[in-house]
Scaffold this motif. Structure first.
Motif, PDB file in Angstrom:
ATOM      1  N   LEU A  87       0.815  -1.207   0.000  1.00  0.00           N
ATOM      2  CA  LEU A  87       0.000   0.000   0.000  1.00  0.00           C
ATOM      3  C   LEU A  87       0.856   1.268   0.000  1.00  0.00           C
ATOM      4  O   LEU A  87       0.507   2.269  -0.621  1.00  0.00           O
ATOM      5  CB  LEU A  87      -0.952  -0.003   1.190  1.00  0.00           C
ATOM      6  CG  LEU A  87      -2.005  -1.133   1.187  1.00  0.00           C
ATOM      7  CD1 LEU A  87      -2.899  -1.044   2.405  1.00  0.00           C
ATOM      8  CD2 LEU A  87      -2.834  -1.106  -0.087  1.00  0.00           C
ATOM      9  N   ILE A  88       1.998   1.216   0.697  1.00  0.00           N
ATOM     10  CA  ILE A  88       2.911   2.364   0.659  1.00  0.00           C
ATOM     11  C   ILE A  88       3.419   2.574  -0.759  1.00  0.00           C
ATOM     12  O   ILE A  88       3.477   3.705  -1.261  1.00  0.00           O
ATOM     13  CB  ILE A  88       4.091   2.143   1.634  1.00  0.00           C
ATOM     14  CG1 ILE A  88       3.605   2.239   3.081  1.00  0.00           C
ATOM     15  CG2 ILE A  88       5.198   3.168   1.383  1.00  0.00           C
ATOM     16  CD1 ILE A  88       4.637   1.776   4.097  1.00  0.00           C
ATOM     17  N   ALA A  89       3.788   1.479  -1.438  1.00  0.00           N
ATOM     18  CA  ALA A  89       4.271   1.581  -2.814  1.00  0.00           C
ATOM     19  C   ALA A  89       3.194   2.121  -3.739  1.00  0.00           C
ATOM     20  O   ALA A  89       3.496   2.757  -4.756  1.00  0.00           O
ATOM     21  CB  ALA A  89       4.751   0.213  -3.305  1.00  0.00           C
ATOM     22  N   ALA A  90       1.915   1.880  -3.393  1.00  0.00           N
ATOM     23  CA  ALA A  90       0.802   2.384  -4.197  1.00  0.00           C
ATOM     24  C   ALA A  90       0.477   3.841  -3.865  1.00  0.00           C
ATOM     25  O   ALA A  90      -0.479   4.388  -4.402  1.00  0.00           O
ATOM     26  CB  ALA A  90      -0.428   1.512  -3.967  1.00  0.00           C
ATOM     27  N   GLY A  91       1.262   4.451  -2.969  1.00  0.00           N
ATOM     28  CA  GLY A  91       1.075   5.860  -2.654  1.00  0.00           C
ATOM     29  C   GLY A  91       0.183   6.147  -1.475  1.00  0.00           C
ATOM     30  O   GLY A  91      -0.143   7.307  -1.205  1.00  0.00           O
ATOM     31  N   GLN A  92      -0.207   5.100  -0.735  1.00  0.00           N
ATOM     32  CA  GLN A  92      -1.115   5.293   0.379  1.00  0.00           C
ATOM     33  C   GLN A  92      -0.356   5.647   1.660  1.00  0.00           C
ATOM     34  O   GLN A  92       0.792   5.240   1.839  1.00  0.00           O
ATOM     35  CB  GLN A  92      -1.932   4.021   0.615  1.00  0.00           C
ATOM     36  CG  GLN A  92      -2.797   3.639  -0.570  1.00  0.00           C
ATOM     37  CD  GLN A  92      -3.727   4.778  -0.975  1.00  0.00           C
ATOM     38  OE1 GLN A  92      -4.431   5.328  -0.133  1.00  0.00           O
ATOM     39  NE2 GLN A  92      -3.706   5.129  -2.244  1.00  0.00           N
ATOM     40  N   PRO A  93      -0.988   6.371   2.579  1.00  0.00           N
ATOM     41  CA  PRO A  93      -0.355   6.636   3.881  1.00  0.00           C
ATOM     42  C   PRO A  93      -0.407   5.392   4.756  1.00  0.00           C
ATOM     43  O   PRO A  93      -1.152   4.449   4.479  1.00  0.00           O
ATOM     44  CB  PRO A  93      -1.223   7.762   4.459  1.00  0.00           C
ATOM     45  CG  PRO A  93      -2.569   7.544   3.850  1.00  0.00           C
ATOM     46  CD  PRO A  93      -2.301   7.033   2.454  1.00  0.00           C
ATOM     47  N   LEU A  94       0.379   5.396   5.823  1.00  0.00           N
ATOM     48  CA  LEU A  94       0.367   4.281   6.752  1.00  0.00           C
ATOM     49  C   LEU A  94      -1.039   4.066   7.296  1.00  0.00           C
ATOM     50  O   LEU A  94      -1.786   5.022   7.506  1.00  0.00           O
ATOM     51  CB  LEU A  94       1.324   4.540   7.922  1.00  0.00           C
ATOM     52  CG  LEU A  94       2.811   4.694   7.587  1.00  0.00           C
ATOM     53  CD1 LEU A  94       3.604   4.952   8.871  1.00  0.00           C
ATOM     54  CD2 LEU A  94       3.347   3.473   6.873  1.00  0.00           C
ATOM     55  N   SER A  95      -1.381   2.811   7.544  1.00  0.00           N
ATOM     56  CA  SER A  95      -2.719   2.500   8.046  1.00  0.00           C
ATOM     57  C   SER A  95      -2.840   2.711   9.549  1.00  0.00           C
ATOM     58  O   SER A  95      -3.935   2.651  10.096  1.00  0.00           O
ATOM     59  CB  SER A  95      -3.089   1.049   7.704  1.00  0.00           C
ATOM     60  OG  SER A  95      -2.275   0.144   8.431  1.00  0.00           O
ATOM     61  N   VAL A  96      -1.698   2.917  10.233  1.00  0.00           N
ATOM     62  CA  VAL A  96      -1.708   3.113  11.682  1.00  0.00           C
ATOM     63  C   VAL A  96      -0.819   4.283  12.065  1.00  0.00           C
ATOM     64  O   VAL A  96       0.105   4.646  11.324  1.00  0.00           O
ATOM     65  CB  VAL A  96      -1.239   1.844  12.445  1.00  0.00           C
ATOM     66  CG1 VAL A  96      -2.212   0.711  12.288  1.00  0.00           C
ATOM     67  CG2 VAL A  96       0.153   1.419  11.968  1.00  0.00           C
ATOM     68  N   ARG A  97      -1.094   4.846  13.229  1.00  0.00           N
ATOM     69  CA  ARG A  97      -0.242   5.873  13.808  1.00  0.00           C
ATOM     70  C   ARG A  97       0.554   5.264  14.960  1.00  0.00           C
ATOM     71  O   ARG A  97       0.249   4.154  15.404  1.00  0.00           O
ATOM     72  CB  ARG A  97      -1.097   7.041  14.309  1.00  0.00           C
ATOM     73  CG  ARG A  97      -1.910   7.702  13.210  1.00  0.00           C
ATOM     74  CD  ARG A  97      -2.889   8.688  13.789  1.00  0.00           C
ATOM     75  NE  ARG A  97      -3.811   8.044  14.724  1.00  0.00           N
ATOM     76  CZ  ARG A  97      -4.793   8.696  15.354  1.00  0.00           C
ATOM     77  NH1 ARG A  97      -4.961   9.991  15.157  1.00  0.00           N
ATOM     78  NH2 ARG A  97      -5.598   8.050  16.176  1.00  0.00           N
ATOM     79  N   GLN A  98       1.544   5.990  15.454  1.00  0.00           N
ATOM     80  CA  GLN A  98       2.364   5.448  16.521  1.00  0.00           C
ATOM     81  C   GLN A  98       1.535   5.074  17.741  1.00  0.00           C
ATOM     82  O   GLN A  98       1.744   4.030  18.364  1.00  0.00           O
ATOM     83  CB  GLN A  98       3.450   6.460  16.926  1.00  0.00           C
ATOM     84  CG  GLN A  98       4.503   5.887  17.865  1.00  0.00           C
ATOM     85  CD  GLN A  98       5.345   4.793  17.193  1.00  0.00           C
ATOM     86  OE1 GLN A  98       6.070   5.028  16.253  1.00  0.00           O
ATOM     87  NE2 GLN A  98       5.216   3.564  17.691  1.00  0.00           N
TER      88      GLN A  98
END
Length: 632
Positions: free
Chosen positions: A379-390
């Motif tokens: 998903l990162i490679a597809a340009g999406q942001p991380l699905s979770v925060r710290q």
């Protein structure tokens, strides 16, 4: 087969997805914590993109377009591991394989597979042009490199982009920066990340090594600048060892990474190897997923990994996590990566290196966080942001991984690339599979691992099952210590031998044929009975026993305790003794090169060399007698 092996550089195997392969992009729903999808159930939430307590750059984008088909430029268990996530995302899977991997499990698991042979099998998965040709023939949109081979090759990452393929990994610039350990140390020093005392420029001579040893304090470590996984790493304990270690480290660096450059740093005695998993996207988000403890190693190769580390508390976890995030930001990192470090007995944490790929041991992090790291990569490679925060990351329970083979049972995960009948080729990494367990705490996970190890049946090849059983029952491991000096000791080797099954449990003799006892439950007129059945052993069981006995006995009749045998299959690089020489216990007799790593074979006792049977350049097999050391 679509064509004979020699007909084309790339040979396809199966293409049963048919017309489905051309439907892309695939639509996948991305879930973001604390985002309301549709509070009224009328379907309007996702279209309206309304978010709850979220900044706009983290709001749920509902359905997102990813890839229609992805090629995995790897083999074995990691290829299958990536395929599983791709399949869950609805993405078509493409495998590549060498000549010796024609019947491997990973090509049967994929939707389609392409031969990339035509040269030495060990180099097939390094053939960038043929892999890229396979990707284009298959209509793949992206390439996932797995780990090893081309996973940390910046040139290959760039070549993918030039061919219009998305690289599922970090930017080439980050790979280059972290691929050179010398440059990485300098970058980390400039960014304020603590590094082990030493130099940040190449060392050019053994004399310079001796000078640095006097300056930093002995022992010191010589490391290949492009090295990793223990390759090109030599520990030097006094000036007399400098020349041999310097030359060996440079040769391994050149052989394995085409870069002979080495550097020197202080060698930390009995530290913990603690690494931190990071995730970073193209939107400036960088988080860590806690630490993994990889202290239990043999010849600098990891054997057991666990998380959380028994030596890390919440305060230390926060501190080393922040160091890892700073390190990732310092090189503009994106994708999944690992900051490896050493934790001293005094609680000092030093940057060691960064692995710009998915790790073998990523599995234990997935077990305690519930995250799919390969999914995040895609998903990162597809340009999406991380699905979770710290603040969304929580470690639940404890997880252990042993690098062996197993069958799947409750709370046990097995990532394997072999099946019954597979050949374990000496051309590739000898790891058969990874056994991972999860428990409510470390002791629960340890006992579950022992139970799983007890249930394994692997025949036809020697494995580390006995070793892991012996290790996990040692008091130092039970107490969560580093087990310094134990892993390669004769004591543990002897205990491992006791745990190995010289004969399968329940085996008996019936006439001249060995048979195996099995218990089956049956019902007769509503009453349950246990029936014991004797079945002939499989043909490879006796072969496995003979190999074990031959290895224990030195590989030759009459050799007994005098024999020195090769611990692995490889090539004799150098022979340091001659027939008739007097040697001391621990003296180097010869050097065997395996997987481009140099392994010293030592005398197990003092005595006289007789029946020396190897020469430089000769191929040797595991258990082959090298010479006899006859006590006076």
């Amino acid at each position: 087969m679509a064509a004979a092996a020699g007909d084309a550089a790339v040979e396809p195997v199966r293409g049963h997805r048919g017309g489905e392969e051309r439907r892309r992009p695939v639509v996948v729903t991305v879930e973001v914590p604390r985002v309301e999808q549709d509070d009224e159930g009328d379907g309007g939430g996702a279209r309206d993109r309304q978010s709850v307590r979220e900044a706009h750059d983290r709001k749920n984008r509902g359905a997102v377009a990813v890839f229609g088909k992805v090629l995995v430029a790897n083999r074995g268990e990691i290829a299958i591991r990536v395929f599983r996530t791709l399949r869950e995302l609805g993405i078509g899977t493409v495998a590549v394989y060498s000549d010796v991997d024609r019947h491997s499990a990973h090509i049967r698991y994929a939707d389609e597979a392409y031969l990339i042979g035509g040269g030495p099998p060990a180099e097939s998965y390094l053939n960038q042009e043929r892999i890229l040709d396979a990707a284009q023939r298959a209509g793949a949109e992206a390439v996932h490199p797995g780990y090893g081979f081309l996973a940390e090759n910046a040139a290959f990452a760039r070549a993918c982009g030039e061919r219009g393929l998305v690289w599922i990994g970090p930017p080439p610039e980050a790979i280059e920066a972290m691929g050179s350990k010398i440059e990485a140390r300098e970058r980390m020093r400039a960014a304020g990340v603590p590094i082990i005392p030493g130099v940040t420029e190449p060392v050019e001579s053994a004399e310079e090594v001796r000078r640095l040893g006097d300056e930093l304090g002995w022992p010191i470590a010589i490391k290949a600048s492009a090295g990793g996984g223990g390759k090109g790493l030599k520990v030097v304990r006094d000036p007399a060892e400098a020349e041999r270690a310097f030359g060996s480290a440079r040769r391994e660096g050149e052989a394995y990474f085409s870069d002979p450059a080495v550097y020197v740093e202080r060698y930390l005695e009995d530290p913990r190897h603690v690494e931190v998993q990071v995730l970073a996207d193209a939107h400036g988000n960088v988080i860590h997923l806690g630490e993994r403890d990889c202290t239990i190693q043999r010849r600098h190769q990891k054997l057991v990994e666990e998380t959380p580390s028994p030596a890390v508390d919440n305060e230390l976890r926060e501190r080393i996590g922040a160091i890892a995030v700073d390190a990732a930001r310092a090189v503009g990192y994106q994708s999944a990566g690992t900051i490896e470090g050493l934790l001293s007995r005094d609680g000092e944490y030093f940057f060691l290196e960064m692995n710009t790929r998915i790790q073998v041991e990523h599995t234990v992090t997935e077990m305690v966080t519930g995250l799919d790291l390969v999914r995040e990569q895609v998903l990162i490679a597809a340009g999406q942001p991380l699905s979770v925060r710290q603040e969304d990351v929580h470690l639940r329970g404890h997880s252990l991984e042993c690098r062996i083979n197993a069958e799947d049972v409750s709370s046990v995960r097995v990532d394997s690339g072999v099946v019954a009948g597979s050949e374990i080729s000496p051309l590739y990494d000898p790891m058969i599979a990874k056994l991972v367990v999860h428990g409510v705490d470390r002791e629960h996970a340890r006992r579950r691992m022992l139970r799983a190890l007890d249930e394994f049946v692997i025949e036809g090849v020697r494995t580390l099952i006995g070793f892991h059983k012996a290790l996990l029952t040692q008091p130092c491991f039970v107490e969560g210590e580093t087990c310094h000096g134990l892993v390669e000791s004769e004591l543990l080797a002897a205990r491992a031998g006791e745990f190995e099954n010289g004969r399968p449990a329940g085996a008996a003799e019936l006439g001249t044929a060995a048979v195996r006892e099995a218990v089956r439950s049956v019902e007769v007129d509503g009453r349950r009975f246990e029936v014991r059945v004797l079945r002939p052993e499989p043909a490879y069981a006796e072969l496995g026993r003979r190999r074990r006995e031959r290895a224990r006995g030195g590989g030759a009749a009459g050799a007994g305790l005098d024999a020195v045998v090769s611990p692995m299959q490889g090539t004799v690089l150098a022979v340091e003794v001659a027939d008739g020489d007097e040697v001391e216990a621990g003296q180097v007799l010869c050097i065997v090169e395996a997987m481009k790593m140099e392994n010293e074979v030592h005398a197990h006792r003092a005595g006289r060399i007789t029946e020396l049977s190897v020469t430089p350049g000769q191929q040797v097999t595991t258990g082959q007698v090298i010479c006899l050391v006859t006590a006076e």
